[in-house]
Motif scaffolding. Structure first.
Motif, mmCIF file in Angstrom:
data_model
loop_
_atom_site.group_PDB
_atom_site.id
_atom_site.type_symbol
_atom_site.label_atom_id
_atom_site.label_comp_id
_atom_site.label_asym_id
_atom_site.label_seq_id
_atom_site.Cartn_x
_atom_site.Cartn_y
_atom_site.Cartn_z
ATOM 1 N N ILE A 1 0.846 -1.197 0.000
ATOM 2 C CA ILE A 1 0.000 0.000 0.000
ATOM 3 C C ILE A 1 0.878 1.242 0.000
ATOM 4 O O ILE A 1 1.824 1.337 0.795
ATOM 5 N N VAL A 2 0.560 2.201 -0.863
ATOM 6 C CA VAL A 2 1.138 3.539 -0.809
ATOM 7 C C VAL A 2 -0.022 4.524 -0.879
ATOM 8 O O VAL A 2 -0.765 4.551 -1.860
ATOM 9 N N SER A 3 -0.198 5.314 0.173
ATOM 10 C CA SER A 3 -1.326 6.235 0.276
ATOM 11 C C SER A 3 -0.843 7.609 0.710
ATOM 12 O O SER A 3 0.136 7.720 1.450
ATOM 13 N N ASN A 4 -1.544 8.653 0.276
ATOM 14 C CA ASN A 4 -1.239 10.012 0.720
ATOM 15 C C ASN A 4 -1.954 10.282 2.038
ATOM 16 O O ASN A 4 -2.980 10.962 2.088
ATOM 17 N N CYS A 5 -1.417 9.764 3.117
ATOM 18 C CA CYS A 5 -2.077 9.892 4.408
ATOM 19 C C CYS A 5 -1.058 10.189 5.495
ATOM 20 O O CYS A 5 0.149 10.185 5.262
ATOM 21 N N GLN A 6 -1.566 10.439 6.700
ATOM 22 C CA GLN A 6 -0.705 10.709 7.833
ATOM 23 C C GLN A 6 -0.188 9.409 8.438
ATOM 24 O O GLN A 6 -0.745 8.336 8.210
ATOM 25 N N ASP A 7 0.867 9.532 9.197
ATOM 26 C CA ASP A 7 1.426 8.379 9.905
ATOM 27 C C ASP A 7 0.370 7.814 10.855
ATOM 28 O O ASP A 7 -0.289 8.556 11.587
ATOM 29 N N GLY A 8 0.192 6.510 10.838
ATOM 30 C CA GLY A 8 -0.772 5.848 11.706
ATOM 31 C C GLY A 8 -2.089 5.515 11.034
ATOM 32 O O GLY A 8 -2.858 4.700 11.544
ATOM 33 N N TYR A 9 -2.358 6.120 9.875
ATOM 34 C CA TYR A 9 -3.642 5.919 9.191
ATOM 35 C C TYR A 9 -3.770 4.503 8.641
ATOM 36 O O TYR A 9 -4.789 3.835 8.847
ATOM 37 N N ILE A 10 -2.731 4.042 7.957
ATOM 38 C CA ILE A 10 -2.767 2.686 7.402
ATOM 39 C C ILE A 10 -2.801 1.657 8.531
ATOM 40 O O ILE A 10 -3.495 0.631 8.429
ATOM 41 N N GLU A 11 -2.095 1.953 9.616
ATOM 42 C CA GLU A 11 -2.122 1.045 10.757
ATOM 43 C C GLU A 11 -3.539 0.941 11.354
ATOM 44 O O GLU A 11 -3.950 -0.137 11.797
ATOM 45 N N SER A 12 -4.281 2.062 11.344
ATOM 46 C CA SER A 12 -5.666 2.038 11.832
ATOM 47 C C SER A 12 -6.543 1.186 10.917
ATOM 48 O O SER A 12 -7.411 0.435 11.391
ATOM 49 N N PHE A 13 -6.325 1.312 9.619
ATOM 50 C CA PHE A 13 -7.022 0.469 8.649
ATOM 51 C C PHE A 13 -6.730 -1.002 8.914
ATOM 52 O O PHE A 13 -7.646 -1.839 8.966
ATOM 53 N N TYR A 14 -5.464 -1.333 9.114
ATOM 54 C CA TYR A 14 -5.081 -2.709 9.418
ATOM 55 C C TYR A 14 -5.755 -3.201 10.702
ATOM 56 O O TYR A 14 -6.279 -4.321 10.761
ATOM 57 N N GLU A 15 -5.717 -2.359 11.732
ATOM 58 C CA GLU A 15 -6.162 -2.793 13.053
ATOM 59 C C GLU A 15 -7.648 -3.151 13.068
ATOM 60 O O GLU A 15 -8.042 -4.172 13.658
ATOM 61 N N PHE A 16 -8.479 -2.334 12.419
ATOM 62 C CA PHE A 16 -9.908 -2.617 12.458
ATOM 63 C C PHE A 16 -10.298 -3.762 11.533
ATOM 64 O O PHE A 16 -11.083 -4.633 11.900
ATOM 65 N N HIS A 17 -9.741 -3.779 10.332
ATOM 66 C CA HIS A 17 -10.195 -4.733 9.322
ATOM 67 C C HIS A 17 -9.345 -6.007 9.252
ATOM 68 O O HIS A 17 -9.675 -6.927 8.492
ATOM 69 N N ASN A 18 -8.248 -6.060 10.012
ATOM 70 C CA ASN A 18 -7.418 -7.264 10.086
ATOM 71 C C ASN A 18 -6.952 -7.746 8.707
ATOM 72 O O ASN A 18 -7.026 -8.942 8.390
ATOM 73 N N LEU A 19 -6.457 -6.813 7.912
ATOM 74 C CA LEU A 19 -5.997 -7.157 6.566
ATOM 75 C C LEU A 19 -4.485 -7.043 6.407
ATOM 76 O O LEU A 19 -3.963 -7.239 5.311
ATOM 77 N N ASP A 20 -3.775 -6.752 7.486
ATOM 78 C CA ASP A 20 -2.336 -6.522 7.381
ATOM 79 C C ASP A 20 -1.568 -7.746 6.915
ATOM 80 O O ASP A 20 -0.491 -7.632 6.314
ATOM 81 N N ASN A 21 -2.122 -8.943 7.138
ATOM 82 C CA ASN A 21 -1.384 -10.154 6.761
ATOM 83 C C ASN A 21 -1.294 -10.334 5.245
ATOM 84 O O ASN A 21 -0.495 -11.144 4.768
ATOM 85 N N TYR A 22 -2.064 -9.571 4.489
ATOM 86 C CA TYR A 22 -2.001 -9.685 3.029
ATOM 87 C C TYR A 22 -0.948 -8.754 2.415
ATOM 88 O O TYR A 22 -0.622 -8.901 1.236
ATOM 89 N N PHE A 23 -0.438 -7.815 3.204
ATOM 90 C CA PHE A 23 0.469 -6.796 2.666
ATOM 91 C C PHE A 23 1.871 -6.925 3.263
ATOM 92 O O PHE A 23 2.030 -7.098 4.462
ATOM 93 N N GLY A 24 2.861 -6.811 2.389
ATOM 94 C CA GLY A 24 4.233 -6.954 2.829
ATOM 95 C C GLY A 24 4.861 -5.685 3.356
ATOM 96 O O GLY A 24 5.821 -5.734 4.133
#
Length: 205
Positions: A107-130
């Motif tokens: 994932i590459v997004s124009n967002c603030q630090d912590g935003y992608i981590e919040s996405f991962y935390e709620f939706h539990n999708l981090d295991n698909y991304f390296g």
């Protein structure tokens, strides 16, 4: 092709309703802001970096006040996203699961630090991304962050998927093919491939 790099907002999920509630909970505390933000306001900022978003939403505020308001809103937003998440586009997890068996995903997004981590935390999708990157961590443009992902992970033939002209420009900057997520928030002037819905990626790959 060895890998797929995704934009986040308008490509994998729609976070606007949650973000809107978070931001309006803070802006109402500032007398200089005379109206609540709307979904249309946020849709018009998709793909922009945070400084440009703040100028577009609050052009009448001084730079100092605007910076203070944005900081408050972003801090509140992360808490809301961790608890409520956003709306995933249909079949996202199923598609990611299948794609991750054949390709490396990022994932590459124009967002603030912590935003992608919040996405991962709620939706539990981090295991698909390296790996992931954003200007909140690096201070770089989206195209430069795509290049960071490519270099850091030794990618030889990636593609980028996004929904805005900024995403197209970032992919062109990085010299990689661009797939337009037409169901998202923006419109683009050109693309190498187009999808009308997220699960059409399985037909492309």
């Amino acid at each position: 092709m060895d890998s797929i790099i995704f934009d986040l907002d308008g490509t994998i999920w729609d976070p606007i309703d949650t973000v809107l509630e978070a931001w309006n909970s803070r802006v109402k505390e500032h007398d200089q802001i005379t109206k609540e933000l709307t979904r249309t306001d946020f849709e018009g900022t998709m793909g922009l970096q945070m400084d440009d978003i703040s100028k577009k939403l609050f052009p009448y505020l001084t730079e100092e006040v605007r910076g203070h308001v944005i900081t408050e809103c972003l801090n509140t937003e992360q808490g809301y996203l961790k608890k409520r998440g956003g709306t995933l586009f249909p079949n996202v997890e199923d598609v990611l699961s299948k794609l991750s068996k054949k390709y490396e995903l990022y994932i590459v997004s124009n967002c603030q630090d912590g935003y992608i981590e919040s996405f991962y935390e709620f939706h539990n999708l981090d295991n698909y991304f390296g790996d992931f990157e954003n200007p909140g961590r690096t201070g770089l443009s989206k195209g430069e962050n795509i290049n960071l992902i490519i270099e850091r992970n030794n990618l030889s033939n990636p593609v980028y998927i996004g929904d805005t002209e900024g995403d197209l420009n970032a992919a062109r900057y990085a010299g990689i093919p661009f797939i337009y997520a037409k169901y998202g928030f923006g419109q683009v002037s050109e693309y190498d491939e187009v999808i009308e819905k997220f699960d059409e990626l399985l037909n492309l790959f």
